[in-house]
Structure formats: structure tokens, C-alpha cells
Design a protein around this motif. Structure first.
Motif, PDB file in Angstrom:
ATOM      1  N   GLU A  82     -23.839 -17.145 -11.269  1.00  0.00           N
ATOM      2  CA  GLU A  82     -25.197 -17.631 -11.000  1.00  0.00           C
ATOM      3  C   GLU A  82     -25.245 -19.148 -10.878  1.00  0.00           C
ATOM      4  O   GLU A  82     -26.076 -19.703 -10.157  1.00  0.00           O
ATOM      5  N   LEU A  83     -24.346 -19.832 -11.587  1.00  0.00           N
ATOM      6  CA  LEU A  83     -24.282 -21.297 -11.518  1.00  0.00           C
ATOM      7  C   LEU A  83     -23.454 -21.783 -10.344  1.00  0.00           C
ATOM      8  O   LEU A  83     -23.318 -22.996 -10.129  1.00  0.00           O
ATOM      9  N   GLY A  84     -22.891 -20.856  -9.582  1.00  0.00           N
ATOM     10  CA  GLY A  84     -22.067 -21.244  -8.445  1.00  0.00           C
ATOM     11  C   GLY A  84     -20.710 -21.766  -8.843  1.00  0.00           C
ATOM     12  O   GLY A  84     -20.054 -22.476  -8.076  1.00  0.00           O
ATOM     13  N   LEU A  85     -20.257 -21.423 -10.044  1.00  0.00           N
ATOM     14  CA  LEU A  85     -18.963 -21.877 -10.547  1.00  0.00           C
ATOM     15  C   LEU A  85     -17.966 -20.736 -10.503  1.00  0.00           C
ATOM     16  O   LEU A  85     -18.334 -19.570 -10.667  1.00  0.00           O
ATOM     17  N   GLU A  86     -16.717 -21.083 -10.297  1.00  0.00           N
ATOM     18  CA  GLU A  86     -15.684 -20.055 -10.210  1.00  0.00           C
ATOM     19  C   GLU A  86     -15.309 -19.568 -11.602  1.00  0.00           C
ATOM     20  O   GLU A  86     -15.053 -20.372 -12.504  1.00  0.00           O
ATOM     21  N   ALA A  87     -15.318 -18.262 -11.784  1.00  0.00           N
ATOM     22  CA  ALA A  87     -14.953 -17.680 -13.077  1.00  0.00           C
ATOM     23  C   ALA A  87     -13.466 -17.863 -13.332  1.00  0.00           C
ATOM     24  O   ALA A  87     -12.657 -17.866 -12.413  1.00  0.00           O
ATOM     25  N   ARG A  88     -13.108 -18.022 -14.591  1.00  0.00           N
ATOM     26  CA  ARG A  88     -11.714 -18.157 -14.977  1.00  0.00           C
ATOM     27  C   ARG A  88     -11.036 -16.793 -15.020  1.00  0.00           C
ATOM     28  O   ARG A  88     -11.644 -15.813 -15.411  1.00  0.00           O
ATOM     29  N   GLY A  89      -9.775 -16.784 -14.625  1.00  0.00           N
ATOM     30  CA  GLY A  89      -8.981 -15.581 -14.813  1.00  0.00           C
ATOM     31  C   GLY A  89      -9.410 -14.418 -13.923  1.00  0.00           C
ATOM     32  O   GLY A  89      -9.961 -14.596 -12.844  1.00  0.00           O
ATOM     33  N   GLU A  90      -9.190 -13.219 -14.415  1.00  0.00           N
ATOM     34  CA  GLU A  90      -9.413 -12.019 -13.636  1.00  0.00           C
ATOM     35  C   GLU A  90     -10.886 -11.661 -13.552  1.00  0.00           C
ATOM     36  O   GLU A  90     -11.706 -12.101 -14.360  1.00  0.00           O
ATOM     37  N   SER A  91     -11.234 -10.860 -12.542  1.00  0.00           N
ATOM     38  CA  SER A  91     -12.600 -10.371 -12.422  1.00  0.00           C
ATOM     39  C   SER A  91     -12.894  -9.449 -13.597  1.00  0.00           C
ATOM     40  O   SER A  91     -11.983  -8.913 -14.226  1.00  0.00           O
ATOM     41  N   PRO A  92     -14.184  -9.257 -13.923  1.00  0.00           N
ATOM     42  CA  PRO A  92     -14.510  -8.466 -15.116  1.00  0.00           C
ATOM     43  C   PRO A  92     -13.972  -7.047 -15.010  1.00  0.00           C
ATOM     44  O   PRO A  92     -13.981  -6.434 -13.956  1.00  0.00           O
ATOM     45  N   ARG A  93     -13.512  -6.541 -16.150  1.00  0.00           N
ATOM     46  CA  ARG A  93     -12.967  -5.186 -16.231  1.00  0.00           C
ATOM     47  C   ARG A  93     -13.975  -4.301 -16.955  1.00  0.00           C
ATOM     48  O   ARG A  93     -14.358  -4.592 -18.089  1.00  0.00           O
ATOM     49  N   LEU A  94     -14.408  -3.226 -16.281  1.00  0.00           N
ATOM     50  CA  LEU A  94     -15.339  -2.272 -16.871  1.00  0.00           C
ATOM     51  C   LEU A  94     -14.580  -0.991 -17.194  1.00  0.00           C
ATOM     52  O   LEU A  94     -14.140  -0.271 -16.287  1.00  0.00           O
ATOM     53  N   SER A  95     -14.412  -0.726 -18.468  1.00  0.00           N
ATOM     54  CA  SER A  95     -13.737   0.496 -18.897  1.00  0.00           C
ATOM     55  C   SER A  95     -14.775   1.576 -19.163  1.00  0.00           C
ATOM     56  O   SER A  95     -15.732   1.353 -19.909  1.00  0.00           O
ATOM     57  N   ILE A  96     -14.577   2.742 -18.541  1.00  0.00           N
ATOM     58  CA  ILE A  96     -15.564   3.817 -18.600  1.00  0.00           C
ATOM     59  C   ILE A  96     -14.867   5.098 -19.041  1.00  0.00           C
ATOM     60  O   ILE A  96     -13.871   5.512 -18.442  1.00  0.00           O
ATOM     61  N   ALA A  97     -15.369   5.725 -20.088  1.00  0.00           N
ATOM     62  CA  ALA A  97     -14.838   7.013 -20.540  1.00  0.00           C
ATOM     63  C   ALA A  97     -15.568   8.126 -19.800  1.00  0.00           C
ATOM     64  O   ALA A  97     -16.805   8.139 -19.751  1.00  0.00           O
ATOM     65  N   VAL A  98     -14.812   9.053 -19.226  1.00  0.00           N
ATOM     66  CA  VAL A  98     -15.434  10.106 -18.418  1.00  0.00           C
ATOM     67  C   VAL A  98     -14.615  11.383 -18.539  1.00  0.00           C
ATOM     68  O   VAL A  98     -13.394  11.343 -18.668  1.00  0.00           O
ATOM     69  N   ASN A  99     -15.286  12.513 -18.526  1.00  0.00           N
ATOM     70  CA  ASN A  99     -14.598  13.798 -18.619  1.00  0.00           C
ATOM     71  C   ASN A  99     -13.950  14.165 -17.285  1.00  0.00           C
ATOM     72  O   ASN A  99     -14.393  13.746 -16.212  1.00  0.00           O
ATOM     73  N   SER A 100     -12.897  14.953 -17.363  1.00  0.00           N
ATOM     74  CA  SER A 100     -12.107  15.299 -16.183  1.00  0.00           C
ATOM     75  C   SER A 100     -12.930  16.026 -15.122  1.00  0.00           C
ATOM     76  O   SER A 100     -12.769  15.777 -13.923  1.00  0.00           O
ATOM     77  N   ASP A 101     -13.831  16.927 -15.544  1.00  0.00           N
ATOM     78  CA  ASP A 101     -14.589  17.700 -14.572  1.00  0.00           C
ATOM     79  C   ASP A 101     -15.575  16.828 -13.790  1.00  0.00           C
ATOM     80  O   ASP A 101     -15.794  17.041 -12.602  1.00  0.00           O
TER      81      ASP A 101
END
Length: 303
Positions: A82-101
């Protein structure tokens, strides 16, 4: 003492990678430096945060710190954008738990739509729907598809709808345990036969087959069962005659129509699913939730 976000981020990466050495490689530092950061964080908070085994395990206070680290990283990334600044490091990681079906049917479509609009990295933690909520409690995930309507700490809950399962078995299974099979199925399934005949469960926490048995007055604890921990392979095992099982309708319908499977009767099992997500003020999580909920409302049975 406030939680140092840099040190908390190191703990999060150790928890994800499983060892200090792997976390060190990911952060481009030595394992000794990672260990020093962890010791400093534990000293600052006065808590043991990590059991240094292989793989490393978080303590309960460590889980709370990792939940903080995941949410802090997400908020920081969005604020910098939002500030127009480059984020450090990797892009955000979203870990999601989900059932196989869910993963095999509707969930990946929801994620694909979200991923087309955002650069977030997605990590799916596959688990039975009765057990996905534990990943929220441990800090391993920021969101989950779960069977629990009770929110995990710091999470909100939204009803998604239900998957629909029907009981079916192969003609070879039917002939062995019930009697000669035919299209009319003049011989019916009995409680006595189901007590002796094997069923197929996804894993030890799978309650679908047990739920169907209880409705017929059969105690599932006393019946034999196989374990096949894959949505696709479980259906293939039922078709091969290894045992009977509860199959998703999209799997069962064509097999029933062709006669490769026979219906066992009884009511379908329709376990409700819920979306739990961290209550972090995040545009990414809001849009992920919108994608998941809108897809579920189209694809799942709505009561």
C-alpha cells in the motif's frame, strides 16, 4: 516483553522446514545463527518454544508465536504494498488445511481463481476434515476447511455446505458377502453381513463409513476395515472389491450407472463443511475467503 517479529519469523521457518539446518539454508545464514535467534527469543519470552528434535516440534507457547509470525508477515507485506514499497524476501505464504475430498472436487478451482489475481504462495496441508482444525491451533495454517463449527483461537467460521457420499460396493464384494448379485438386487444388505464384511476407511479418523453403519444399527467398532488414504485410490479399491465404502456422488454415479458398483442403500451421508480463517485484518485473507465461500456455495449441497 513484545515479540520480536524477526525472531518469530525464524521460529516459523524452523517449524515449516523441520530442522535448524534447513531453516538456515532458507534464510541464507548458518545453523548456529538460527539457534542463537531461537535462544534469544526464548530468553525474551521466558518460554520454551521449540523441542529440538528431528523434526523440530513447537511447544504450545511456540505455536502461539508462530501464529503471530504468520499474521505479522501478512500484514507487513500488505502495508508495504500500500505504501508502494517493495516487500522484503519471499511473497506471503498462505498455509491452508483441507480435506482430500474437497481438494479432489471443488477446492482447487477456488484457489485457481484466487491465484490468478494474487502472487501469494499457497501451501495445502492435506488432512481429514475432522482433523484440519488442529493445524489452525498449532499455527501451521492460517485457514482450514473443517467439519468443526467451533472456531479455533483467533479464527472466524463460515458455513460452506456439504459433500454428498453414498454407500456402494463392487459386484464381487456383493457376491461374497451378500449373495448372487443382479441389477434388481433382490438380495438385500443385512446388518449381520455388514458386521462381517470389510469396509474401506480413508484413515483412522474417517467417520463416514462408521456414521452410515450406526444408522443401520451396526457397531462400527466391531467390523473389519482397510485403510486407503487417497480419494481416488479409495474409489478404485471399492471398485476392485476390496471392501465397501462411502463415495462422493461424482465418483459413484457413473460406476453405479454402468453396473461396476452396486448401491448398498441407506441415506447418503452429508457432513457439513466450514471455513475457518484467522481474524487478521488482511485483504489477501478476505479475498481468499470470498473465493472459497463463493465456490463452495455453487458446488456443495446447501441445506
Amino acid at each position: 516483553m513484545p515479540i520480536d517479529p524477526v525472531l518469530a519469523e525464524t521460529l516459523r521457518i524452523v517449524a515449516e522446514e523441520g530442522t535448524l539446518e534447513a531453516a538456515a539454508r532458507r534464510q541464507h545464514m548458518t545453523a548456529s545463527a538460527v539457534s542463537q535467534r531461537l535462544r534469544l527469543l526464548e530468553q525474551q519470552l521466558g518460554q520454551r518454544l521449540l523441542v529440538r528434535a528431528k523434526p523440530a516440534r513447537l511447544t504450545e507457547p511456540g505455536q502461539a508465536v508462530v501464529r503471530f509470525a504468520r499474521r505479522h508477515a501478512l500484514i507487513e507485506h500488505e502495508a508495504l504494498a500500500e505504501l508502494g514499497l517493495e516487500a522484503r524476501g519471499e511473497s506471503p505464504r498462505l498455509s491452508i488445511a483441507v480435506n482430500s475430498d474437497s481438494m479432489a472436487t471443488w477446492f482447487l478451482g477456488a484457489l485457481a481463481g484466487f491465484a490468478r489475481r494474487h502472487d501469494a504462495q499457497l501451501e495445502l496441508l492435506r488432512e481429514d476434515q475432522d482433523a484440519t482444525a488442529r493445524h489452525l491451533a498449532s499455527g501451521a495454517a492460517v485457514a482450514a476447511v473443517t467439519s468443526s463449527p467451533v472456531p479455533s483461537p483467533g479464527c472466524s467460521v463460515t458455513a460452506l455446505g456439504s459433500l454428498v457420499y453414498v454407500a456402494a460396493a463392487a459386484p464381487a464384494w456383493w457376491e461374497r458377502w451378500i449373495g448372487p448379485s443382479d441389477r434388481a438386487q433382490t438380495t438385500r444388505v443385512t446388518a449381520e453381513a455388514l458386521t462381517c464384511a470389510p469396509r474401506i476407511d480413508f484413515d483412522r479418523s474417517d467417520e463416514l463409513q462408521a456414521t452410515w453403519l450406526r444408522r443401520l444399527g451396526v457397531d462400527p467398532a466391531g467390523t473389519p476395515r482397510h485403510f486407503v488414504p487417497s480419494t481416488h485410490d479409495l474409489a478404485a479399491a471399492v471398485e476392485a472389491g476390496l471392501g465397501w465404502g462411502m463415495l462422493l456422488t461424482f465418483q459413484a454415479d457413473p460406476l453405479l450407472a454402468s453396473g461396476r458398483l452396486l448401491p448398498l442403500g441407506g441415506e447418503p451421508v452429508t457432513p457439513p463443511l466450514f471455513w475457518q480463517v484467522a481474524k487478521t485484518p488482511s485483504r489477501l485473507l478476505d479475498e481468499l475467503t470470498e473465493a472459497v465461500v463463493s465456490t463452495a456455495r455453487r458446488e456443495l449441497r446447501q441445506e
